[in-house]
Design a protein around this motif. Structure first.
Motif, short mmCIF file in Angstrom:
data_model
loop_
_atom_site.label_atom_id
_atom_site.label_comp_id
_atom_site.label_asym_id
_atom_site.label_seq_id
_atom_site.Cartn_x
_atom_site.Cartn_y
_atom_site.Cartn_z
N LEU A 119 35.21 9.11 -34.14
CA LEU A 119 35.67 7.97 -33.35
C LEU A 119 36.30 8.43 -32.04
CD1 LEU A 119 36.04 4.97 -33.04
CD2 LEU A 119 38.15 5.13 -34.38
N GLU A 120 37.05 9.52 -32.08
CA GLU A 120 37.64 10.06 -30.85
C GLU A 120 36.55 10.44 -29.85
OE1 GLU A 120 40.49 13.81 -29.42
OE2 GLU A 120 40.17 13.39 -31.55
N GLU A 121 35.50 11.10 -30.33
CA GLU A 121 34.39 11.48 -29.45
C GLU A 121 33.63 10.26 -28.96
OE1 GLU A 121 33.33 14.72 -28.27
OE2 GLU A 121 35.46 14.80 -28.74
N GLN A 122 33.42 9.28 -29.82
CA GLN A 122 32.73 8.07 -29.40
C GLN A 122 33.51 7.34 -28.32
OE1 GLN A 122 32.08 6.01 -33.15
NE2 GLN A 122 30.02 6.80 -33.30
N ARG A 123 34.82 7.22 -28.51
CA ARG A 123 35.64 6.55 -27.50
C ARG A 123 35.52 7.23 -26.14
NH1 ARG A 123 40.90 5.68 -31.46
NH2 ARG A 123 40.45 3.52 -32.01
N ARG A 124 35.49 8.55 -26.15
CA ARG A 124 35.37 9.30 -24.89
C ARG A 124 34.00 9.06 -24.25
NH1 ARG A 124 33.38 14.28 -23.45
NH2 ARG A 124 32.87 14.83 -25.60
N LEU A 125 32.95 9.14 -25.06
CA LEU A 125 31.60 9.06 -24.51
C LEU A 125 31.17 7.63 -24.17
CD1 LEU A 125 29.91 11.75 -26.76
CD2 LEU A 125 30.38 11.91 -24.32
N TRP A 126 31.76 6.63 -24.83
CA TRP A 126 31.46 5.25 -24.47
C TRP A 126 31.85 4.93 -23.04
CZ3 TRP A 126 33.68 3.34 -29.72
CH2 TRP A 126 32.64 3.28 -30.67
N ARG A 127 32.70 5.72 -22.46
CA ARG A 127 33.15 5.47 -21.09
C ARG A 127 32.31 6.22 -20.05
NH1 ARG A 127 36.75 4.40 -24.70
NH2 ARG A 127 38.45 2.93 -24.29
N THR A 128 31.22 6.83 -20.49
CA THR A 128 30.36 7.56 -19.57
C THR A 128 29.22 6.69 -19.07
OG1 THR A 128 28.92 8.41 -21.34
CG2 THR A 128 30.88 9.71 -20.79
N GLU A 129 28.65 7.11 -17.96
CA GLU A 129 27.47 6.42 -17.41
C GLU A 129 26.29 6.55 -18.36
OE1 GLU A 129 25.16 4.33 -14.52
OE2 GLU A 129 27.29 4.50 -14.95
N ASP A 130 26.14 7.71 -18.99
CA ASP A 130 25.01 7.90 -19.91
C ASP A 130 25.05 6.93 -21.08
OD1 ASP A 130 23.68 9.83 -18.51
OD2 ASP A 130 24.35 11.52 -19.76
N PHE A 139 26.03 8.64 -27.03
CA PHE A 139 27.35 8.92 -27.59
C PHE A 139 27.24 9.66 -28.92
CE2 PHE A 139 26.30 4.53 -28.80
CZ PHE A 139 26.51 4.53 -30.18
N HIS A 140 28.38 10.03 -29.46
CA HIS A 140 28.50 10.86 -30.67
C HIS A 140 28.13 10.05 -31.91
CE1 HIS A 140 30.48 13.45 -33.69
NE2 HIS A 140 30.54 14.39 -32.75
N HIS A 141 27.56 10.73 -32.89
CA HIS A 141 27.25 10.07 -34.16
C HIS A 141 28.54 9.67 -34.88
CE1 HIS A 141 27.55 14.43 -35.01
NE2 HIS A 141 28.17 14.04 -36.10
N GLY A 142 28.41 8.77 -35.87
CA GLY A 142 29.57 8.26 -36.59
C GLY A 142 29.28 8.01 -38.06
N PHE A 143 30.11 7.19 -38.67
CA PHE A 143 30.03 6.78 -40.08
C PHE A 143 30.05 7.98 -41.03
CE2 PHE A 143 29.30 4.19 -43.69
CZ PHE A 143 29.45 2.87 -43.30
N ASN A 193 20.05 7.83 -34.09
CA ASN A 193 19.67 7.58 -32.70
C ASN A 193 20.82 7.68 -31.71
OD1 ASN A 193 20.99 5.26 -33.60
ND2 ASN A 193 19.78 3.90 -32.29
N PHE A 194 21.92 8.28 -32.11
CA PHE A 194 23.14 8.26 -31.30
C PHE A 194 22.97 8.92 -29.94
CE2 PHE A 194 24.19 8.12 -35.79
CZ PHE A 194 25.06 7.05 -35.87
N THR A 195 22.32 10.09 -29.91
CA THR A 195 22.17 10.77 -28.61
C THR A 195 21.26 9.97 -27.67
OG1 THR A 195 20.44 12.17 -29.60
CG2 THR A 195 22.66 13.09 -29.45
N ALA A 196 20.36 9.17 -28.23
CA ALA A 196 19.53 8.30 -27.40
C ALA A 196 20.34 7.14 -26.82
CB ALA A 196 18.35 7.75 -28.21
#
Length: 255
Positions: free
Chosen positions: A225-236, A134-138, A128-131
């Motif tokens: 994790l790098e992508e998640q950190r970037r996308l966690w800072r977005t409005e989306d 942010f980027h998928h992980g694990f 459900n990450f794109t919902a």
């Protein structure tokens, strides 16, 4: 040992159980306890297979990004989660996951860390990450395509749709299908079948087939994790996480 993670022994099988129902969210401490127990039993001659299961309605809903350490310092908390999650891929024993109810987000990643998944028609696998924005992980960048193939993995990761146990069996995401409520029993039965075979041969075959997996997952985790950190800072991402917690439909802005 905390009550969040326990272990039960049945013959040559160790069942590691997460107790954080009903959703069984994990944090770094839970995964540390799971990995610690897995490493401990891997050194014991009387354990040949690990079952990974959860008490309650659902297998695992992943990490709760709106509360606790993940809300306070998401970057650090996620790095700790992945540090201990990566340890599961180093375990030398076969792992069978008993997947009841929902395996969502990081919970799907946890299920895919196992060698086998036992599910029922009522099981729901969801990336459900794109919902959430942010980027998928694990390590799903590696494990999911390896299990279901690149195109089905792309479908799950980009659409975020639910895959029930019946479809999961057809695509290889589930290895055995049992009646709802029998997922743990089915996982223990599969584990006991494996444990009855020559343990040195089982370990050897598994080591050959998963030789590069741990290293590939660690590399993927660093990128994820790098992508998640970037996308966690977005409005989306803010919109997606808030909508998930409020159980409403997000309206994304692309910012």
């Amino acid at each position: 040992m905390t009550d969040d993670v326990t272990m039960e022994r049945t013959g040559f099988v160790a069942d590691i159980v997460i107790h954080r129902g009903p959703a069984n969210f994990f944090d770094a401490d839970v995964l540390r306890r799971v990995a610690d127990l897995g490493e401990r039993v891997s050194t014991e001659d009387d354990i040949r297979v690990i079952v990974l299961s959860s008490a309650g309605k659902h297998f695992c809903a992943g990490a709760d990004f709106g509360s606790g350490s993940l809300a306070d310092d998401r970057d650090r908390a996620a790095a700790e989660i992945y540090e201990h999650g990566a340890r599961l891929f180093d375990l030398p024993l076969p792992i069978v996951a008993a997947v009841q109810g929902a395996a969502v987000g990081g919970g799907l990643g946890l299920a895919c860390a196992a060698d086998f998944r036992v599910a029922s028609p009522a099981t729901r696998f969801t990336a459900n990450f794109t919902a959430l924005g942010f980027h998928h992980g694990f390590g799903l960048s590696v494990t999911l395509p390896r299990i279901v193939g690149p195109q089905r993995a792309l479908d799950m990761l980009l659409t975020g749709r639910r895959v029930d146990g019946t479809e999961a069996l057809r695509t290889g995401l589930a290895d055995r299908l049992v009646e709802p409520g029998d997922e743990r029993t089915g996982a223990l039965a599969l584990a006991e079948d494996i444990a009855a075979l020559a343990p040195l041969a089982v370990r050897s075959c598994r080591r050959t087939l998963r030789a590069e997996l741990a290293a590939e997952v660690r590399a993927a985790l660093a990128h994820e994790l790098e992508e998640q950190r970037r996308l966690w800072r977005t409005e989306d991402s803010r919109i997606g996480i808030a909508a998930a917690r409020a159980r409403t439909e997000p309206v994304f802005t692309g910012r």
